[in-house]
Design an enzyme around this catalytic site. Structure first.
Site, PDB file in Angstrom:
ATOM      1  N   ASN A   9      63.803 -14.836 -84.395  1.00  8.93           N
ATOM      2  CA  ASN A   9      62.999 -15.277 -82.464  1.00  8.93           C
ATOM      3  C   ASN A   9      61.850 -13.909 -82.411  1.00  8.93           C
ATOM      4  O   ASN A   9      62.213 -12.937 -82.489  1.00  8.93           O
ATOM      5  CB  ASN A   9      63.989 -15.033 -82.013  1.00  8.93           C
ATOM      6  CG  ASN A   9      63.044 -15.569 -80.273  1.00  8.93           C
ATOM      7  OD1 ASN A   9      62.148 -15.847 -80.419  1.00  8.93           O
ATOM      8  ND2 ASN A   9      64.338 -15.454 -78.880  1.00  8.93           N
ATOM      9  N   LYS A  11      59.403 -14.109 -80.615  1.00  9.16           N
ATOM     10  CA  LYS A  11      59.905 -13.596 -78.739  1.00  9.16           C
ATOM     11  C   LYS A  11      57.647 -13.014 -78.501  1.00  9.16           C
ATOM     12  O   LYS A  11      56.901 -14.079 -79.882  1.00  9.16           O
ATOM     13  CB  LYS A  11      59.860 -12.599 -78.009  1.00  9.16           C
ATOM     14  CG  LYS A  11      61.428 -12.594 -78.673  1.00  9.16           C
ATOM     15  CD  LYS A  11      62.402 -11.593 -77.667  1.00  9.16           C
ATOM     16  CE  LYS A  11      63.703 -11.732 -78.081  1.00  9.16           C
ATOM     17  NZ  LYS A  11      64.651 -11.502 -77.341  1.00  9.16           N
ATOM     18  N   HIS A  97      67.052 -19.903 -74.196  1.00  6.57           N
ATOM     19  CA  HIS A  97      66.724 -18.716 -74.611  1.00  6.57           C
ATOM     20  C   HIS A  97      67.773 -17.728 -72.876  1.00  6.57           C
ATOM     21  O   HIS A  97      66.294 -18.247 -72.273  1.00  6.57           O
ATOM     22  CB  HIS A  97      65.700 -18.147 -74.743  1.00  6.57           C
ATOM     23  CG  HIS A  97      65.674 -16.320 -75.721  1.00  6.57           C
ATOM     24  ND1 HIS A  97      66.151 -15.739 -74.941  1.00  6.57           N
ATOM     25  CD2 HIS A  97      66.152 -16.402 -77.113  1.00  6.57           C
ATOM     26  CE1 HIS A  97      65.943 -14.801 -75.265  1.00  6.57           C
ATOM     27  NE2 HIS A  97      66.338 -15.138 -76.713  1.00  6.57           N
ATOM     28  N   GLU A  99      66.126 -15.053 -72.144  1.00  5.72           N
ATOM     29  CA  GLU A  99      64.930 -15.260 -71.173  1.00  5.72           C
ATOM     30  C   GLU A  99      63.868 -16.411 -70.538  1.00  5.72           C
ATOM     31  O   GLU A  99      63.152 -16.209 -69.432  1.00  5.72           O
ATOM     32  CB  GLU A  99      64.049 -13.854 -71.611  1.00  5.72           C
ATOM     33  CG  GLU A  99      64.483 -13.048 -73.082  1.00  5.72           C
ATOM     34  CD  GLU A  99      64.373 -12.320 -74.530  1.00  5.72           C
ATOM     35  OE1 GLU A  99      62.876 -12.769 -74.096  1.00  5.72           O
ATOM     36  OE2 GLU A  99      64.938 -11.936 -74.538  1.00  5.72           O
ATOM     37  N   GLU A 169      74.250 -16.058 -77.268  1.00  9.15           N
ATOM     38  CA  GLU A 169      73.864 -14.927 -77.263  1.00  9.15           C
ATOM     39  C   GLU A 169      74.063 -14.260 -76.185  1.00  9.15           C
ATOM     40  O   GLU A 169      73.666 -15.064 -74.763  1.00  9.15           O
ATOM     41  CB  GLU A 169      72.658 -15.280 -77.512  1.00  9.15           C
ATOM     42  CG  GLU A 169      71.765 -15.826 -78.422  1.00  9.15           C
ATOM     43  CD  GLU A 169      70.133 -15.310 -79.019  1.00  9.15           C
ATOM     44  OE1 GLU A 169      69.903 -15.083 -79.609  1.00  9.15           O
ATOM     45  OE2 GLU A 169      69.364 -15.541 -78.037  1.00  9.15           O
ATOM     46  N   GLY A 175      68.556  -7.365 -77.330  1.00 12.76           N
ATOM     47  CA  GLY A 175      67.929  -6.074 -77.021  1.00 12.76           C
ATOM     48  C   GLY A 175      67.818  -4.909 -76.253  1.00 12.76           C
ATOM     49  O   GLY A 175      67.536  -3.846 -76.675  1.00 12.76           O
ATOM     50  N   SER A 215      71.587  -8.594 -80.903  1.00 10.21           N
ATOM     51  CA  SER A 215      70.551  -6.574 -81.083  1.00 10.21           C
ATOM     52  C   SER A 215      71.854  -6.706 -82.978  1.00 10.21           C
ATOM     53  O   SER A 215      72.867  -6.083 -83.042  1.00 10.21           O
ATOM     54  CB  SER A 215      71.958  -5.658 -80.470  1.00 10.21           C
ATOM     55  OG  SER A 215      71.060  -5.370 -79.354  1.00 10.21           O
TER      56      SER A 215
HETATM   57  C1  PEP Z   1      67.436 -12.923 -79.202  1.00 17.26           C
HETATM   58  O1  PEP Z   1      66.394 -12.317 -78.050  1.00 17.26           O
HETATM   59  O2  PEP Z   1      67.581 -14.530 -78.983  1.00 17.26           O
HETATM   60  C2  PEP Z   1      68.077 -11.696 -80.008  1.00 17.26           C
HETATM   61  C3  PEP Z   1      68.773 -11.816 -80.197  1.00 17.26           C
HETATM   62  O3  PEP Z   1      67.371 -10.450 -79.766  1.00 17.26           O
HETATM   63  P1  PEP Z   1      68.079  -9.485 -80.496  1.00 17.26           P
HETATM   64  O4  PEP Z   1      68.363  -9.613 -82.009  1.00 17.26           O
HETATM   65  O5  PEP Z   1      66.386  -8.216 -79.987  1.00 17.26           O
HETATM   66  O6  PEP Z   1      69.300  -8.535 -79.459  1.00 17.26           O
END
Ligand code: PEP
Length: 252
Positions: A9, A11, A97, A99, A169, A175, A215
């Site tokens: 992703n 983003k 997601h 976000e 998630e 992040g 992460s």
């Molecule tokens: C995400 O936003 O889907 C995600 C998993 O981000 P990160 O790997 O940066 O934590």
């Protein structure tokens, strides 16, 4: 039987020329890895979907979008429909997601509608669920996940459910560098698979790939993906570095 999947992703990152470099580097890197037992998906911002889709035609990966409109077509300024995504060669699409839930106030009902639009166009939804830090610390996390799943995706028939992917998630892991432990992730993945088993049956539950996101990186991917109910990852930050991303994809 369910597939192993690693989806990147991107983003809202990268300018066009950087996106061009990155997707070509991913295609190149994939040539030297055996990823026959994993489906690799690249999810760039909307303006780069055609670019990624073109490169993916000769590459060993698929194109995914990060969002889709809940509406079919017409006067919805700024929206992008599932039909448009299909016309660009998109095979997968992230929905719900955290976000988008947080900054754009997406509800489980919005997400359910988006999933329907995608399935109508034969695009595989990657539906995200996950709890906040507060919800985890207060012990309510499984109930939160249950509601997200029941309201967001359990309106589907058994056949349609098997065409979907779910990504767990935890919001506190996205992040932040604080990855869920393999035991924390496995607990929720098994819980989700069991919800599917109870709602449909074991065949459906075994068909649905459940990805971990938060992460995930080349160092922790192997131990996470080795867990019984973790079928791969949704990768944010590490998907912006082609070597890290492909290393994660070869962690099965
Ligand atoms: C995400 O936003 O889907 C995600 C998993 O981000 P990160 O790997 O940066 O934590």
């Amino acid at each position: 039987m369910r597939r192993n999947i690693v989806a990147g992703n991107w983003k809202m990152n990268k300018l066009f020329s950087d996106a061009d470099d990155l997707v070509n580097a991913i295609a190149e890197e994939l040539r030297s890895y055996d990823t026959s037992d994993v489906d690799v998906i690249v999810c760039p911002p909307f303006p780069y979907l055609e670019l990624v889709s073109d490169v993916s035609e000769d590459g060993d990966f698929f194109t995914g979008a990060q969002n889709v409109s809940k509406f079919e077509n017409g006067a919805y300024t700024g929206e992008v429909s599932a039909t448009m995504l299909k016309s660009l060669g998109v095979d997968y699409c992230i929905v719900g997601h955290s976000e988008r839930r947080k900054y754009f106030k997406e509800t489980n009902q919005d997400i359910a509608q988006k999933i329907d639009r995608l399935l109508n166009e034969d695009i595989t939804p990657i539906m995200c669920v996950g709890e906040s830090l507060d919800e985890r610390e207060s012990g309510r996390y499984l109930e939160v996940i249950r509601t997200q799943i029941e309201e967001g995706i359990f309106h589907l028939s058994a056949d349609d459910m098997q065409r979907c992917i779910i990504a767990y998630e935890p919001v506190w892991a996205i992040g932040t560098g604080h990855t869920a432990t393999k035991e924390q992730a496995q607990e929720v993945h098994a819980f989700i698979r069991n919800l599917i088993r109870e709602k449909y049956n074991d065949d459906v539950a075994q068909e649905v790939s459940i990805l971990y996101g938060g992460s995930c990186n080349p160092t922790n991917a192997k131990e996470l993906f080795a867990m019984e109910d973790i079928d791969g990852g949704l990768i944010g930050g590490a998907s912006l570095k082609h070597k890290d991303f492909i290393e994660i994809a070869s962690s099965f």
